[in-house]
Scaffold this active site. Sequence first.
Site, PDB file in Angstrom:
ATOM      1  N   LYS A 188       0.994  -1.141  -0.052  1.00  0.00           N
ATOM      2  CA  LYS A 188      -0.186  -0.151  -0.109  1.00  0.00           C
ATOM      3  C   LYS A 188       0.798   1.351  -0.070  1.00  0.00           C
ATOM      4  CE  LYS A 188      -1.960   2.779   2.835  1.00  0.00           C
ATOM      5  NZ  LYS A 188      -1.690   4.119   1.849  1.00  0.00           N
ATOM      6  N   GLU A 264       9.901   1.349  10.529  1.00  0.00           N
ATOM      7  CA  GLU A 264      10.785   2.245  10.313  1.00  0.00           C
ATOM      8  C   GLU A 264      10.328   3.798  10.349  1.00  0.00           C
ATOM      9  OE1 GLU A 264      13.765   1.509   9.806  1.00  0.00           O
ATOM     10  OE2 GLU A 264      13.791  -0.479   9.230  1.00  0.00           O
ATOM     11  N   CYS A 298      13.691  11.137   6.855  1.00  0.00           N
ATOM     12  CA  CYS A 298      13.545  10.741   8.387  1.00  0.00           C
ATOM     13  C   CYS A 298      14.917  10.764   8.813  1.00  0.00           C
ATOM     14  CB  CYS A 298      13.086   9.068   8.339  1.00  0.00           C
ATOM     15  SG  CYS A 298      14.109   7.958   7.258  1.00  0.00           S
TER      16      CYS A 298
HETATM   17  P1  NAD Z   1       2.337   8.515   7.899  1.00  0.00           P
HETATM   18  O1  NAD Z   1       2.711   7.805   8.943  1.00  0.00           O
HETATM   19  O2  NAD Z   1       1.284   9.544   7.913  1.00  0.00           O
HETATM   20  O3  NAD Z   1       2.031   7.562   6.603  1.00  0.00           O
HETATM   21  C1  NAD Z   1       2.693   6.456   6.011  1.00  0.00           C
HETATM   22  C2  NAD Z   1       2.029   5.473   5.496  1.00  0.00           C
HETATM   23  O4  NAD Z   1       1.081   4.861   6.355  1.00  0.00           O
HETATM   24  C3  NAD Z   1       1.160   5.976   4.165  1.00  0.00           C
HETATM   25  O5  NAD Z   1       0.864   4.995   3.166  1.00  0.00           O
HETATM   26  C4  NAD Z   1      -0.317   6.207   4.881  1.00  0.00           C
HETATM   27  O6  NAD Z   1      -1.427   6.181   4.040  1.00  0.00           O
HETATM   28  C5  NAD Z   1      -0.194   4.906   6.070  1.00  0.00           C
HETATM   29  N1  NAD Z   1      -1.137   5.131   6.845  1.00  0.00           N
HETATM   30  C6  NAD Z   1      -1.515   6.306   7.840  1.00  0.00           C
HETATM   31  N2  NAD Z   1      -2.522   6.287   8.616  1.00  0.00           N
HETATM   32  C7  NAD Z   1      -2.552   4.851   8.698  1.00  0.00           C
HETATM   33  C8  NAD Z   1      -3.235   3.811   9.541  1.00  0.00           C
HETATM   34  N3  NAD Z   1      -4.078   4.265  10.473  1.00  0.00           N
HETATM   35  N4  NAD Z   1      -3.489   2.632   9.065  1.00  0.00           N
HETATM   36  C9  NAD Z   1      -2.545   2.017   8.257  1.00  0.00           C
HETATM   37  N5  NAD Z   1      -1.944   2.713   7.395  1.00  0.00           N
HETATM   38  C10 NAD Z   1      -1.898   4.057   7.663  1.00  0.00           C
HETATM   39  O7  NAD Z   1       3.650   8.999   7.246  1.00  0.00           O
HETATM   40  P2  NAD Z   1       4.043  10.347   6.384  1.00  0.00           P
HETATM   41  O8  NAD Z   1       3.947  11.643   6.954  1.00  0.00           O
HETATM   42  O9  NAD Z   1       3.354   9.971   5.147  1.00  0.00           O
HETATM   43  O10 NAD Z   1       5.709  10.103   6.201  1.00  0.00           O
HETATM   44  C11 NAD Z   1       6.679  10.639   6.723  1.00  0.00           C
HETATM   45  C12 NAD Z   1       7.050  10.082   8.184  1.00  0.00           C
HETATM   46  O11 NAD Z   1       7.941   8.715   7.634  1.00  0.00           O
HETATM   47  C13 NAD Z   1       8.180  10.712   8.794  1.00  0.00           C
HETATM   48  O12 NAD Z   1       7.678  10.670  10.137  1.00  0.00           O
HETATM   49  C14 NAD Z   1       9.370  10.165   8.406  1.00  0.00           C
HETATM   50  O13 NAD Z   1      10.534  10.204   9.524  1.00  0.00           O
HETATM   51  C15 NAD Z   1       9.211   8.742   8.189  1.00  0.00           C
HETATM   52  N6  NAD Z   1       9.827   7.800   7.466  1.00  0.00           N
HETATM   53  C16 NAD Z   1      10.751   6.947   8.061  1.00  0.00           C
HETATM   54  C17 NAD Z   1      11.871   6.412   7.402  1.00  0.00           C
HETATM   55  C18 NAD Z   1      12.611   5.270   8.198  1.00  0.00           C
HETATM   56  O14 NAD Z   1      13.193   4.349   7.220  1.00  0.00           O
HETATM   57  N7  NAD Z   1      12.772   5.189   9.370  1.00  0.00           N
HETATM   58  C19 NAD Z   1      11.986   6.423   5.937  1.00  0.00           C
HETATM   59  C20 NAD Z   1      11.305   7.575   5.308  1.00  0.00           C
HETATM   60  C21 NAD Z   1      10.089   8.354   6.204  1.00  0.00           C
END
Ligand code: NAD
Length: 494
Positions: A188, A264, A298
């Site tokens: 997804k 992650e 991140c």
């Molecule tokens: P997010 O958590 O809002 O969304 C990430 C994914 O989760 C999306 O596909 C979203 O549709 C899905 N999602 C959202 N709510 C959900 C739920 N209730 N149930 C299941 N899935 C759900 O994150 P974002 O704002 O899109 O991305 C940025 C974040 O990702 C930042 O915090 C960043 O640090 C982190 N990030 C971490 C890494 C790593 O490897 N540690 C790498 C890239 C980004």
Amino acid sequence: MNLADWNRQVEALTIPSKAFINGKNTDAISGKTLACINPANNLSLGEVADCGPEDADLAVGIARQTFEQGEWSSVAPAERKKILLRWADLLEKHSEELALLECLNAGKPISDTVNVDVPGAITTIRWTAEAVDKIYEQIAPTGEDTLALVTRLPLGVILAIVPWNFPLSTTAWKLAPALATGNSVILKPDQKTPLTALRIAQLASEAGLPDGVLNVLPGDGPVLGQHLCLHQGIDGQTFTGSTAVGKLLMQYAGQSNLKRTFLELGGKSANIVFADANLEKAAQMAAVAGFYNSGQTCTAGTRLLIEASVYDEFLEKVKAYSENWLPGNPLDPASAMGAVIDQRQLDTIQRYVKIGLEEGAELLTGGKSVDLGNGGFYHQPTIFKNVTNQMRIAREEIFGPVISAIPFTDMADAIHIANDSPYGLAGAVWSNNINTAHKVAAAIRTGTMGINNYFGGDITVPFGGFKESGNGRDKSLHAMDDYTELKTTWIEFE
Ligand code: NAD
């Protein structure tokens, strides 16, 4: 290629518009679609299938059946390798198209998608495929009358949920080990950035991946994502995204079938500069660490810890280097920094700038959104000075091009500040004293630590976080542990 060349390629580009289920491009059962927006100009790139729970149930059923039939899960690793290598070759053949899709969909500079995101994804798949038929299993030291085999089995059906900031890279980090170890996958992507995921799934099919092994369902998080995370038919979930949603995934696992959960998550990494470092190089890289991908990274070095004796001098250098990171049209190969993902993210960055000022931090440079006259979402590279580690701009992930610069007095102070964070994802220490560099690097509770570099690493090394930055690891052979279950077979001889 220059801007005009890329603009011509845009004209000829096909935008994927359907979900990918059971080897076919399919509409959502509800018929719903979602506009896919280009953050560079806030214009729609096209409508994409907006999947819901009924699509999820269908795809999970197909993935489960495929897994149990064994067409992928039970073939020899060398066979899987062949198909994955063909897939990597096809990605390479289509690398310009993929770089363009990623640039248009995520607002990332084309120079990055061409040179970093696409080749990185190809390397991830190729390296993992090459490894999979060279891994031996174990025989335990049990004595002569018994034989105990310790083997790794694929988990079954994997759910991979990825974010919008590195859509292709994070997708490849999940898919390569999940598929190489024989699982079936439901991917997804973030609802904002589904395009490269859909395209590479089509190419996987062309490479010979059996139907139903890889299914891509674009759709939102709270409805589609949550439904999948609670699904009894999924054995493991692997996630890259925010810490807040990561915590929800742990709960979903507990409320359903205890599916294996690997996360992650976010970061607030400390980039620590000692007075005896190569200050010029450290300053140049401090700007890269803070502003790369518009700070939507991140691992960004958002807490810049500077030894007090060189604090002002060093910050002036970083400020000068921030001029290299002025936002520009992502399609222009001359742009180092592209667009922020959407208006909401731009508002969040602006809100944090206001919070920083209210908390008493001083704006050294930047602080404003930028209007390039094209309707897109852009923000100046921004540096706050005189920040304390207790301020919200030092504790919370802003996810924009904002550096919070904190002075420190000595090594113990630097270590204390760096570790005083709920996160532990990345970081770096800059010093020409080997003792200082090693001691600090060893003391920081973080998944990846650079010494005199930032953003170091490649596919050969694991990537992931301590503390609230997550568990599990992407990349390297260690990633395969997240997609397999250990099994003991105990044999007694008569
Ligand atoms: P997010 O958590 O809002 O969304 C990430 C994914 O989760 C999306 O596909 C979203 O549709 C899905 N999602 C959202 N709510 C959900 C739920 N209730 N149930 C299941 N899935 C759900 O994150 P974002 O704002 O899109 O991305 C940025 C974040 O990702 C930042 O915090 C960043 O640090 C982190 N990030 C971490 C890494 C790593 O490897 N540690 C790498 C890239 C980004």
